[in-house]
Design a protein around this motif. Structure first.
Motif, short mmCIF file in Angstrom:
data_model
loop_
_atom_site.label_atom_id
_atom_site.label_comp_id
_atom_site.label_asym_id
_atom_site.label_seq_id
_atom_site.Cartn_x
_atom_site.Cartn_y
_atom_site.Cartn_z
N SER A 130 0.86 -1.18 0.00
CA SER A 130 0.00 0.00 0.00
C SER A 130 0.90 1.23 0.00
CB SER A 130 -0.94 0.01 1.20
OG SER A 130 -0.22 0.20 2.39
N ILE A 131 0.44 2.27 -0.66
CA ILE A 131 1.25 3.49 -0.80
C ILE A 131 0.41 4.68 -0.36
CG2 ILE A 131 2.51 4.97 -2.41
CD1 ILE A 131 2.85 2.50 -4.22
N ASN A 132 1.01 5.55 0.44
CA ASN A 132 0.35 6.77 0.89
C ASN A 132 1.33 7.93 0.80
OD1 ASN A 132 -2.16 5.54 1.98
ND2 ASN A 132 -0.71 4.52 3.34
N ARG A 133 0.77 9.11 0.64
CA ARG A 133 1.56 10.35 0.71
C ARG A 133 1.12 11.08 1.97
NH1 ARG A 133 2.22 12.82 -5.39
NH2 ARG A 133 2.36 10.82 -6.47
N ILE A 134 2.12 11.54 2.71
CA ILE A 134 1.80 12.31 3.91
C ILE A 134 2.54 13.65 3.84
CG2 ILE A 134 1.32 10.28 5.34
CD1 ILE A 134 4.09 10.74 6.65
N PRO A 135 1.91 14.70 4.34
CA PRO A 135 2.57 16.01 4.33
C PRO A 135 3.82 16.00 5.21
CG PRO A 135 0.24 16.19 4.95
CD PRO A 135 0.58 14.74 4.93
N CYS A 136 4.80 16.76 4.78
CA CYS A 136 6.01 16.93 5.59
C CYS A 136 6.56 18.34 5.36
CB CYS A 136 7.07 15.87 5.26
SG CYS A 136 7.87 16.07 3.66
N LYS A 137 7.46 18.73 6.21
CA LYS A 137 8.16 20.01 6.09
C LYS A 137 9.60 19.73 5.70
CE LYS A 137 4.92 22.70 8.06
NZ LYS A 137 4.16 23.64 7.30
N VAL A 138 10.10 20.48 4.75
CA VAL A 138 11.52 20.42 4.39
C VAL A 138 12.13 21.72 4.88
CG1 VAL A 138 13.18 20.28 2.50
CG2 VAL A 138 11.03 18.99 2.37
N ARG A 139 13.26 21.61 5.57
CA ARG A 139 13.93 22.80 6.10
C ARG A 139 15.35 22.84 5.56
NH1 ARG A 139 14.79 27.22 7.75
NH2 ARG A 139 15.87 27.92 9.58
N GLU A 140 15.63 23.92 4.84
CA GLU A 140 16.97 24.15 4.33
C GLU A 140 17.43 25.52 4.81
OE1 GLU A 140 17.85 22.66 0.23
OE2 GLU A 140 15.67 22.84 0.05
N GLU A 141 18.71 25.66 5.02
CA GLU A 141 19.24 26.93 5.52
C GLU A 141 18.92 28.07 4.56
OE1 GLU A 141 23.50 28.89 6.75
OE2 GLU A 141 23.26 26.73 6.93
N LEU A 142 19.10 27.85 3.28
CA LEU A 142 18.92 28.92 2.30
C LEU A 142 17.44 29.21 2.02
CD1 LEU A 142 20.51 30.87 0.53
CD2 LEU A 142 20.55 29.13 -1.24
N THR A 143 16.60 28.18 1.99
CA THR A 143 15.21 28.35 1.59
C THR A 143 14.27 28.60 2.76
OG1 THR A 143 14.66 26.01 1.78
CG2 THR A 143 15.52 26.77 -0.34
N GLY A 144 14.70 28.18 3.94
CA GLY A 144 13.78 28.16 5.06
C GLY A 144 12.92 26.90 4.96
N GLU A 145 11.76 26.96 5.58
CA GLU A 145 10.89 25.78 5.63
C GLU A 145 9.83 25.86 4.54
OE1 GLU A 145 9.65 23.79 9.56
OE2 GLU A 145 7.90 24.97 8.99
N TYR A 146 9.55 24.71 3.92
CA TYR A 146 8.47 24.65 2.93
C TYR A 146 7.80 23.28 3.00
CZ TYR A 146 12.30 22.66 0.06
OH TYR A 146 13.37 21.93 -0.42
N ASP A 147 6.57 23.23 2.48
CA ASP A 147 5.76 22.01 2.53
C ASP A 147 6.04 21.12 1.34
OD1 ASP A 147 4.35 22.77 4.87
OD2 ASP A 147 3.05 24.07 3.67
N LEU A 148 6.04 19.83 1.60
CA LEU A 148 6.13 18.84 0.53
C LEU A 148 5.42 17.59 1.03
CD1 LEU A 148 9.40 18.79 -1.58
CD2 LEU A 148 7.31 17.62 -2.18
N GLN A 149 5.77 16.43 0.49
CA GLN A 149 5.17 15.17 0.91
C GLN A 149 6.24 14.10 1.01
OE1 GLN A 149 2.33 14.27 -2.17
NE2 GLN A 149 0.87 15.81 -1.47
N GLU A 150 6.00 13.13 1.88
CA GLU A 150 6.78 11.90 1.91
C GLU A 150 5.92 10.83 1.26
OE1 GLU A 150 7.66 11.10 6.03
OE2 GLU A 150 9.29 12.57 6.05
N LEU A 151 6.56 9.88 0.62
CA LEU A 151 5.86 8.74 0.05
C LEU A 151 6.12 7.56 0.98
CD1 LEU A 151 4.21 7.90 -2.52
CD2 LEU A 151 6.34 6.94 -3.37
N ILE A 152 5.05 6.99 1.52
CA ILE A 152 5.16 5.87 2.45
C ILE A 152 4.70 4.61 1.73
CG2 ILE A 152 4.42 4.94 4.68
CD1 ILE A 152 6.02 7.60 4.87
N ILE A 153 5.55 3.59 1.75
CA ILE A 153 5.24 2.30 1.14
C ILE A 153 5.17 1.28 2.26
CG2 ILE A 153 5.98 0.55 -0.51
CD1 ILE A 153 7.72 2.81 -1.84
N ASN A 154 4.03 0.64 2.41
CA ASN A 154 3.85 -0.39 3.43
C ASN A 154 3.81 -1.76 2.78
OD1 ASN A 154 3.45 1.17 5.97
ND2 ASN A 154 1.83 2.09 4.73
N LEU A 155 4.64 -2.65 3.30
CA LEU A 155 4.68 -4.04 2.86
C LEU A 155 4.54 -4.88 4.11
CD1 LEU A 155 5.21 -6.31 0.79
CD2 LEU A 155 7.66 -5.93 1.15
#
Length: 184
Positions: A55-80
């Motif tokens: 099963s595959i799901n996408r969950i929201p996450c935050k990416v934090r980089e020194e230059l960009t600051g924080e922004y929203d993206l997603q992680e892909l979760i694969i369950n086996l």
């Protein structure tokens, strides 16, 4: 740098430069998001026929980089079964690539980089020069080349040292590394 330029830099009055940098950062983050989501779409397509086991799901996450600051993206979760694998976005400002996503499993983590399609190993990313003039000439030629033929980006597995290779991510390569992050 001249004193006046340095004072403008320190006082933050170099508005045009600050605005240009800010716009470039926003563009880089936007492109990175686009490529990450395309990567997830591709992986979901490759694994789609295995939905009896995965099963595959996408969950929201935050990416934090020194230059960009924080922004929203997603992680892909694969369950086996009861095992979880994760594709986690790391960022766009990384050495040797336009972006990075880590493929994390119980036994291993694999780096997936958004790389120049032409690059096959790390040594292709290193340039040495004997003089400043030689470097400037190289930079000028490189800029002209990029204007004629812009970089084509593709996701690649970046292997561990000592011999760092950049392996184009195909369905077969992905499933090979899927086993690696599961079993080590």
């Amino acid at each position: 740098m001249k004193k006046k330029d340095f004072e403008a830099f320190l006082s933050g009055t170099d508005e045009k430069n600050n605005q240009d940098i800010s716009e470039r950062i926003k563009k880089e983050v936007s492109e990175y998001r686009y490529y990450v989501l395309k990567l997830y779409d591709q992986i979901e397509e490759w694994l789609g026929e295995y939905n009896k086991w995965i099963s595959i799901n996408r969950i929201p996450c935050k990416v934090r980089e020194e230059l960009t600051g924080e922004y929203d993206l997603q992680e892909l979760i694969i369950n086996l079964n009861n095992i979880q694998l994760k594709l986690k976005p790391i960022g766009t400002y990384v050495i040797g690539a336009k972006g990075r996503v880590d493929f994390i499993g119980p036994r291993s983590t694999v780096i997936i980089g958004l790389c120049d399609k032409k690059v096959e190993n790390a040594s292709q990313l290193i340039q040495t020069f004997n003089s400043e003039e030689e470097k400037q000439l190289y930079d000028k030629k490189r800029k002209e080349e990029l204007e004629k033929n812009p970089t084509e980006w593709e996701w690649k597995i970046i292997t561990e040292p000592p011999k760092v290779l950049f392996i184009t991510l195909t369905e077969d390569v992905f499933t090979d590394y899927f086993k690696k992050v599961m079993n080590g």
